[in-house]
Design an enzyme around this catalytic site. Structure first.
Site, PDB file in Angstrom:
ATOM      1  N   HIS A  64       4.008   1.273   2.318  1.00 49.51           N
ATOM      2  CA  HIS A  64       5.200   0.590   1.808  1.00 49.51           C
ATOM      3  C   HIS A  64       5.886   1.450   0.749  1.00 49.51           C
ATOM      4  O   HIS A  64       7.113   1.563   0.713  1.00 49.51           O
ATOM      5  CB  HIS A  64       4.816  -0.738   1.143  1.00 49.51           C
ATOM      6  CG  HIS A  64       4.221  -1.759   2.068  1.00 49.51           C
ATOM      7  ND1 HIS A  64       2.912  -2.168   1.976  1.00 49.51           N
ATOM      8  CD2 HIS A  64       4.767  -2.469   3.077  1.00 49.51           C
ATOM      9  CE1 HIS A  64       2.677  -3.093   2.887  1.00 49.51           C
ATOM     10  NE2 HIS A  64       3.775  -3.297   3.579  1.00 49.51           N
ATOM     11  N   HIS A  83       0.868  -1.182   0.000  1.00 44.89           N
ATOM     12  CA  HIS A  83       0.000   0.000   0.000  1.00 44.89           C
ATOM     13  C   HIS A  83       0.900   1.225   0.000  1.00 44.89           C
ATOM     14  O   HIS A  83       2.139   1.096  -0.066  1.00 44.89           O
ATOM     15  CB  HIS A  83      -0.952  -0.027   1.201  1.00 44.89           C
ATOM     16  CG  HIS A  83      -0.262  -0.309   2.506  1.00 44.89           C
ATOM     17  ND1 HIS A  83       0.601   0.592   3.100  1.00 44.89           N
ATOM     18  CD2 HIS A  83      -0.282  -1.396   3.322  1.00 44.89           C
ATOM     19  CE1 HIS A  83       1.065   0.092   4.226  1.00 44.89           C
ATOM     20  NE2 HIS A  83       0.554  -1.132   4.388  1.00 44.89           N
TER      21      HIS A  83
HETATM   22  P1  AMP Z   1       4.873  -5.425   6.297  1.00 44.99           P
HETATM   23  O1  AMP Z   1       4.689  -5.766   4.851  1.00 44.99           O
HETATM   24  O2  AMP Z   1       3.603  -5.221   7.031  1.00 44.99           O
HETATM   25  O3  AMP Z   1       5.850  -6.351   6.992  1.00 44.99           O
HETATM   26  O4  AMP Z   1       5.567  -4.003   6.311  1.00 44.99           O
HETATM   27  C1  AMP Z   1       6.763  -3.776   5.620  1.00 44.99           C
HETATM   28  C2  AMP Z   1       7.333  -2.458   6.060  1.00 44.99           C
HETATM   29  O5  AMP Z   1       6.396  -1.412   5.746  1.00 44.99           O
HETATM   30  C3  AMP Z   1       7.568  -2.380   7.573  1.00 44.99           C
HETATM   31  O6  AMP Z   1       8.791  -1.718   7.819  1.00 44.99           O
HETATM   32  C4  AMP Z   1       6.380  -1.594   8.055  1.00 44.99           C
HETATM   33  O7  AMP Z   1       6.606  -0.905   9.267  1.00 44.99           O
HETATM   34  C5  AMP Z   1       6.176  -0.640   6.908  1.00 44.99           C
HETATM   35  N1  AMP Z   1       4.803  -0.102   6.934  1.00 44.99           N
HETATM   36  C6  AMP Z   1       3.654  -0.802   7.079  1.00 44.99           C
HETATM   37  N2  AMP Z   1       2.589   0.021   7.152  1.00 44.99           N
HETATM   38  C7  AMP Z   1       3.093   1.278   7.048  1.00 44.99           C
HETATM   39  C8  AMP Z   1       2.495   2.587   7.063  1.00 44.99           C
HETATM   40  N3  AMP Z   1       1.180   2.763   7.213  1.00 44.99           N
HETATM   41  N4  AMP Z   1       3.307   3.656   6.922  1.00 44.99           N
HETATM   42  C9  AMP Z   1       4.653   3.497   6.793  1.00 44.99           C
HETATM   43  N5  AMP Z   1       5.268   2.293   6.773  1.00 44.99           N
HETATM   44  C10 AMP Z   1       4.502   1.203   6.905  1.00 44.99           C
END
Ligand code: AMP
Length: 290
Positions: free
Chosen positions: A39, A36
């Site tokens: 990311h 999203h």
């Molecule tokens: P995930 O795919 O959920 O493991 O997230 C991958 C990376 O994206 C991690 O470093 C998360 O902290 C970051 N991330 C997820 N959601 C957000 C958001 N709303 N804003 C900024 N970074 C995010």
């Protein structure tokens, strides 16, 4: 900009090693896909600082406990690759499960102490899985800088401490939380929310936002801040309780240690984890108090 997809860890390692030898700065953005704008904001931050950006997509089974949503976790790979291409990433590293955890895999990272409270209490082996996959990804993608989201605040502390303790030659950047217009923190899990649940989920960010001015109001006599915050947190909990289905935690702690606020605390973090329906949502807010 073309996007190259690599699935082999060996090829990934060679590609980044060569780029670094050629004098290029490489940034890595580890993700579990279902990308999203949050990311993509990490990809943007990486592009601003680096010549080449590797985004990794791997749904890491070792950070999910039995009964969690590993099987339901969304995996819209085609969409993700399109987003990464549009977002200007250089490489999508999408390794197969057997490449990362082949039969007989048995080596894990014992995470640092900062992993113990909050997520660590509620999801006992979660950070063991996170630390293990992050270390493995840093080995396969020997970039100079890695980008993580403040959205998973405790995770950023765990990764930073592991990098320090293992002398890993990589710098960690933490990027701000991207939110929907009403304040809900963007998350791959938000797609699980029904319209009715989506309406209630916004309460988490609202309550955190309401606590912030209360903290600032009380910081004039900050030595007693912890005690003076008890009432604020009780009221906040009551406001959140009526909106979500379960509060796993809602707390204000020292942002560096995740322990109780002390006289030396300069920044606090308000952390929350709550279920809306079957979906577990996380949010946090950093507040400087001195
Ligand atoms: P995930 O795919 O959920 O493991 O997230 C991958 C990376 O994206 C991690 O470093 C998360 O902290 C970051 N991330 C997820 N959601 C957000 C958001 N709303 N804003 C900024 N970074 C995010």
């Amino acid at each position: 900009m073309t996007l190259k997809t690599i699935t082999s860890p060996e090829r990934m390692y060679q590609w980044v090693s060569r780029a670094v030898l050629e004098g290029r700065k490489v940034g890595v953005v580890p993700t579990m896909g279902a990308l999203h704008e949050g990311h993509l904001s990490l990809v943007d931050a990486a592009k601003a600082e680096c010549d080449l950006v590797v985004a990794t997509i791997f749904v890491n089974p070792t950070q999910f406990a039995a009964g969690e949503d590993l099987d339901q976790y969304p995996r819209p790979l085609e969409n993700d690759l399109r987003h990464l291409k549009e977002g200007g990433a250089s490489i999508a590293f999408c390794p197969a499960m057997e490449e990362i955890y082949p039969r007989g895999y048995s080596t894990y990272v014992s995470p640092p102490e900062i992993a113990a409270p909050f997520e660590g209490l509620h999801r006992p082996d979660h950070f063991r899985g996170v630390a293990t996959i992050v270390l493995k990804l840093f080995q396969m993608v020997p970039a100079q800088v890695a980008f993580f989201g403040q959205k998973d605040y405790q995770q950023t502390l765990v990764v930073k401490k592991m990098v320090e303790d293992f002398n890993l030659p990589i710098e960690i950047r933490v990027c701000p939380i991207l939110r929907e217009p009403d304040g809900l923190a963007m998350s791959s899990r938000n797609v699980f929310l029904s319209d009715e649940q989506r309406g209630r989920a916004v309460a988490i960010s609202k309550v955190l936002a309401e606590i912030e001015p209360e903290i600032l109001r009380l910081t004039d006599h900050s030595s007693a801040l912890k005690n003076r915050l008890t009432g604020v947190m009780e009221t906040a909990r009551k406001r959140l309780e009526v909106k979500v289905d379960k509060i796993h935690y809602l707390d204000v702690v020292d942002a560096q240690t995740l322990q109780s606020i002390s006289d030396t605390t300069t920044e606090v973090v308000i952390v929350a984890a709550a279920d809306v329906g079957d979906t577990r949502l996380l949010d946090n807010r950093l507040v400087k108090i001195r």
